[in-house]
Design a protein around this motif. Structure first.
Motif, short mmCIF file in Angstrom:
data_model
loop_
_atom_site.label_atom_id
_atom_site.label_comp_id
_atom_site.label_asym_id
_atom_site.label_seq_id
_atom_site.Cartn_x
_atom_site.Cartn_y
_atom_site.Cartn_z
N VAL A 108 -16.11 15.94 9.40
CA VAL A 108 -15.17 16.13 8.29
C VAL A 108 -15.96 16.66 7.11
O VAL A 108 -17.09 16.23 6.86
CB VAL A 108 -14.45 14.82 7.93
N ALA A 109 -15.39 17.63 6.40
CA ALA A 109 -16.09 18.25 5.27
C ALA A 109 -15.08 18.66 4.20
O ALA A 109 -14.18 19.45 4.47
CB ALA A 109 -16.88 19.48 5.73
N PRO A 110 -15.19 18.13 2.99
CA PRO A 110 -14.35 18.61 1.89
C PRO A 110 -14.71 20.06 1.55
O PRO A 110 -15.88 20.45 1.57
CB PRO A 110 -14.69 17.66 0.73
N ALA A 111 -13.71 20.85 1.25
CA ALA A 111 -13.95 22.25 0.88
C ALA A 111 -14.74 22.32 -0.42
O ALA A 111 -14.71 21.39 -1.24
CB ALA A 111 -12.61 22.97 0.72
N PRO A 112 -15.46 23.41 -0.65
CA PRO A 112 -16.21 23.56 -1.90
C PRO A 112 -15.34 23.41 -3.14
O PRO A 112 -15.82 22.96 -4.18
CB PRO A 112 -16.81 24.97 -1.78
N ASP A 113 -14.06 23.80 -3.04
CA ASP A 113 -13.16 23.69 -4.19
C ASP A 113 -12.25 22.48 -4.07
O ASP A 113 -11.14 22.47 -4.61
CB ASP A 113 -12.31 24.96 -4.33
N ASN A 180 -20.77 20.32 13.84
CA ASN A 180 -21.13 20.11 12.44
C ASN A 180 -20.63 21.26 11.58
O ASN A 180 -20.75 22.43 11.94
CB ASN A 180 -22.65 19.98 12.31
N ILE A 181 -20.06 20.92 10.42
CA ILE A 181 -19.51 21.89 9.47
C ILE A 181 -20.41 21.92 8.23
O ILE A 181 -20.72 20.87 7.66
CB ILE A 181 -18.08 21.52 9.05
N LEU A 182 -20.81 23.11 7.80
CA LEU A 182 -21.64 23.26 6.61
C LEU A 182 -21.20 24.48 5.84
O LEU A 182 -21.11 25.58 6.40
CB LEU A 182 -23.12 23.40 7.00
N PHE A 183 -20.92 24.33 4.56
CA PHE A 183 -20.52 25.46 3.73
C PHE A 183 -21.74 26.18 3.17
O PHE A 183 -22.76 25.56 2.85
CB PHE A 183 -19.63 24.98 2.58
N ALA A 184 -21.63 27.49 3.09
CA ALA A 184 -22.70 28.28 2.50
C ALA A 184 -22.88 27.89 1.03
O ALA A 184 -21.95 27.40 0.39
CB ALA A 184 -22.37 29.77 2.61
N PRO A 185 -24.08 28.08 0.47
CA PRO A 185 -24.32 27.67 -0.92
C PRO A 185 -23.34 28.27 -1.92
O PRO A 185 -23.03 27.63 -2.94
CB PRO A 185 -25.75 28.15 -1.17
N ASP A 186 -22.83 29.48 -1.66
CA ASP A 186 -21.88 30.07 -2.60
C ASP A 186 -20.45 29.63 -2.34
O ASP A 186 -19.54 30.04 -3.08
CB ASP A 186 -21.97 31.60 -2.57
N GLN A 188 -18.37 30.48 -0.07
CA GLN A 188 -17.46 31.53 0.38
C GLN A 188 -17.37 31.65 1.89
O GLN A 188 -16.59 32.45 2.41
CB GLN A 188 -17.89 32.87 -0.22
N SER A 189 -18.17 30.91 2.63
CA SER A 189 -18.14 30.95 4.09
C SER A 189 -18.63 29.60 4.60
O SER A 189 -19.09 28.74 3.82
CB SER A 189 -19.01 32.09 4.64
N LEU A 190 -18.52 29.38 5.90
CA LEU A 190 -18.98 28.13 6.48
C LEU A 190 -19.71 28.39 7.78
O LEU A 190 -19.50 29.41 8.45
CB LEU A 190 -17.81 27.16 6.71
N PHE A 191 -20.59 27.46 8.12
CA PHE A 191 -21.31 27.48 9.38
C PHE A 191 -20.77 26.36 10.27
O PHE A 191 -20.49 25.25 9.78
CB PHE A 191 -22.81 27.29 9.15
N LEU A 192 -20.63 26.64 11.54
CA LEU A 192 -20.13 25.67 12.51
C LEU A 192 -21.08 25.67 13.70
O LEU A 192 -21.34 26.71 14.30
CB LEU A 192 -18.71 26.04 12.96
N SER A 193 -21.59 24.48 14.05
CA SER A 193 -22.44 24.38 15.23
C SER A 193 -21.57 24.11 16.46
O SER A 193 -20.63 23.32 16.40
CB SER A 193 -23.48 23.26 15.06
N LEU A 216 -18.40 31.66 9.70
CA LEU A 216 -16.99 32.01 9.61
C LEU A 216 -16.55 32.09 8.16
O LEU A 216 -17.16 31.50 7.26
CB LEU A 216 -16.13 30.95 10.33
N THR A 217 -15.45 32.80 7.93
CA THR A 217 -14.81 32.75 6.63
C THR A 217 -14.14 31.39 6.48
O THR A 217 -14.03 30.61 7.43
CB THR A 217 -13.76 33.86 6.49
N LEU A 218 -13.65 31.10 5.30
CA LEU A 218 -12.97 29.82 5.08
C LEU A 218 -11.64 29.76 5.82
O LEU A 218 -11.03 28.69 5.91
CB LEU A 218 -12.76 29.60 3.58
N ASP A 219 -11.19 30.89 6.37
CA ASP A 219 -9.98 30.94 7.20
C ASP A 219 -10.31 30.94 8.69
O ASP A 219 -9.42 31.13 9.51
CB ASP A 219 -9.16 32.19 6.86
N GLY A 220 -11.58 30.79 9.04
CA GLY A 220 -11.95 30.71 10.44
C GLY A 220 -12.17 32.04 11.13
O GLY A 220 -12.26 32.09 12.36
#
Length: 394
Positions: A108-113, A180-186, A188-193, A216-220
């Motif tokens: 589970v991961a809260p969105a950057p915003d 695992n879900i990880l958002f990019a530092p900016d 604007q995108s996410l990493f998924l293992s 991926l983009t925030l829309d997958g």
């Protein structure tokens, strides 16, 4: 035979033994001791005061929300909200999961915003015709207070507008979903293992999403900056390939992406993740197959990326964070890795492309996930179900 590692208290892995499929690679060169980044530090006494906060049923991941609340996933398909005052609520509207063979409700991961949108992301295994497969969903978390006479007052929590934005495909048998879900530092995108589901060969198949780290983009969708974006399909989504069970990911202070993953019988890894690189599974590994069949070690294939640290015997790495809190100033910028079979919390210093173990603290339980609380305390989610808080002993 590899060199024994006498500093590890417990030997084992998080996965049961399995047979090797007929199409799995066989060893073509003898196993040789790896020369890069061997992790062999002795466990040290814990410097922490440990406080038990709550108990959960077969938990997998924890993530903090703004304001001090936290979300905890239970693999059977329950999402729990722990408020800052310690009260617990079950979140309604969670998707149906396939709770089988290491699968279920996973990260589970809260969105950057999140503070503005209240959006969260969930990874989980869902049932298909041939078995389970990894899915990624996005939803809005609604939290409504309940009127009561005496504080603390409970809340009602639910998910709205749930939408599956990505599916791995390849439903079928096997555990090791990654997830695992990880958002990019900016933001604007996410990493998924995505684990290779104990099937070996998909990790090297560029048209299967198994055994990969995806961006991926925030829309997958595929992120436009990916190495093979123009190829379309899974190739367009892939950031790196050749992974077995990539479990935890984190960005170092300098922006470099690190990921740890579970090896077979030995050979757990901490990798510096570079775009377009191949990390070798199942062609090479510093561990052996559960059947006893040897696998060529990383030095036999210098064209494939070798781990910066590796463990043999296994520690079965769990969750991982970069610590940046005020409570343990000496740990700032370091990685903290939970160990399942190793029953430890491991502190790793990373400088540029190098990693070195600083401490390995015996915790007396399998550590499933690690989180940093807003006050800088370290929270551990134990495989047995307890959520504990670590603060300085003195």
């Amino acid at each position: 035979m590899r060199w024994p590692w006498f500093g590890l208290l417990l030997v084992g892995t998080a996965c049961s033994a399995q047979s090797v499929p007929r199409n799995a690679p066989t060893a073509t060169v003898p196993n040789v001791p790896a020369t890069t980044g061997r992790a062999n530090i002795n466990p040290t006494p814990s410097p922490f005061a440990v406080t038990r906060l709550a108990h959960f049923d077969d938990p997998f991941a924890i993530a903090f929300l703004p304001g001090g609340g936290a979300l905890v996933t239970e693999k059977a398909g329950r999402l729990k909200l722990r408020q800052a005052d310690g009260t617990l609520a079950t979140v309604a509207g969670v998707p149906t999961v396939a709770y089988v063979n290491q699968g279920g409700l996973l990260d589970v991961a809260p969105a950057p915003d999140y503070a503005a949108s209240h959006t969260i992301y969930l990874s989980y295994s869902e049932r298909g015709r041939g078995g389970a497969a990894l899915a990624l969903a996005r939803a809005t978390l609604l939290i409504r207070p309940v009127t009561c006479v005496h504080a603390p007052c409970p809340v009602q929590a639910s998910l709205a507008d749930l939408r599956v934005i990505w599916r791995s495909g390849g439903d079928g048998p096997g555990g090791q979903f990654g997830a695992n879900i990880l958002f990019a530092p900016d933001g604007q995108s996410l990493f998924l293992s995505s684990g290779e589901r104990q099937r070996f060969t998909p990790a090297q198949d560029p048209d299967q999403a198994l055994g990969k780290i995806l961006r991926l983009t925030l829309d997958g969708k595929a992120w436009r900056g990916n190495p093979a974006y123009k190829a379309g399909g899974v190739r367009a989504m892939t950031w790196s390939t050749g992974h077995r069970n990539p479990y935890g990911m984190v960005f170092a202070a300098d922006g470099r992406l690190w990921a740890e993953e579970m090896g077979p019988r030995g050979g757990d890894e901490l990798n510096l993740i570079l775009p377009g690189r191949n990390y070798g599974w199942p062609i090479v590994s510093n561990g052996d197959n559960y059947s006893g069949q040897p696998i060529p070690d990383h030095p036999s294939r210098p064209d494939l990326e070798a781990p910066r640290l590796w463990w043999n015997p296994s520690i079965s790495p769990g969750g991982m964070i970069r610590y940046d809190g005020a409570m343990f100033p000496a740990y700032r910028g370091n990685l903290l890795i939970g160990a399942l079979s190793g029953e430890a919390l491991i502190r790793v210093a990373v400088t540029g492309d190098r990693a070195q173990i600083v401490n390995q603290w015996s915790m007396g339980d399998r550590i499933r996930d690690v989180a940093q609380a807003p006050d800088g305390a370290i929270w551990l989610l134990q495989d047995g179900g307890d959520l504990v808080r670590l603060t300085p002993r003195t």
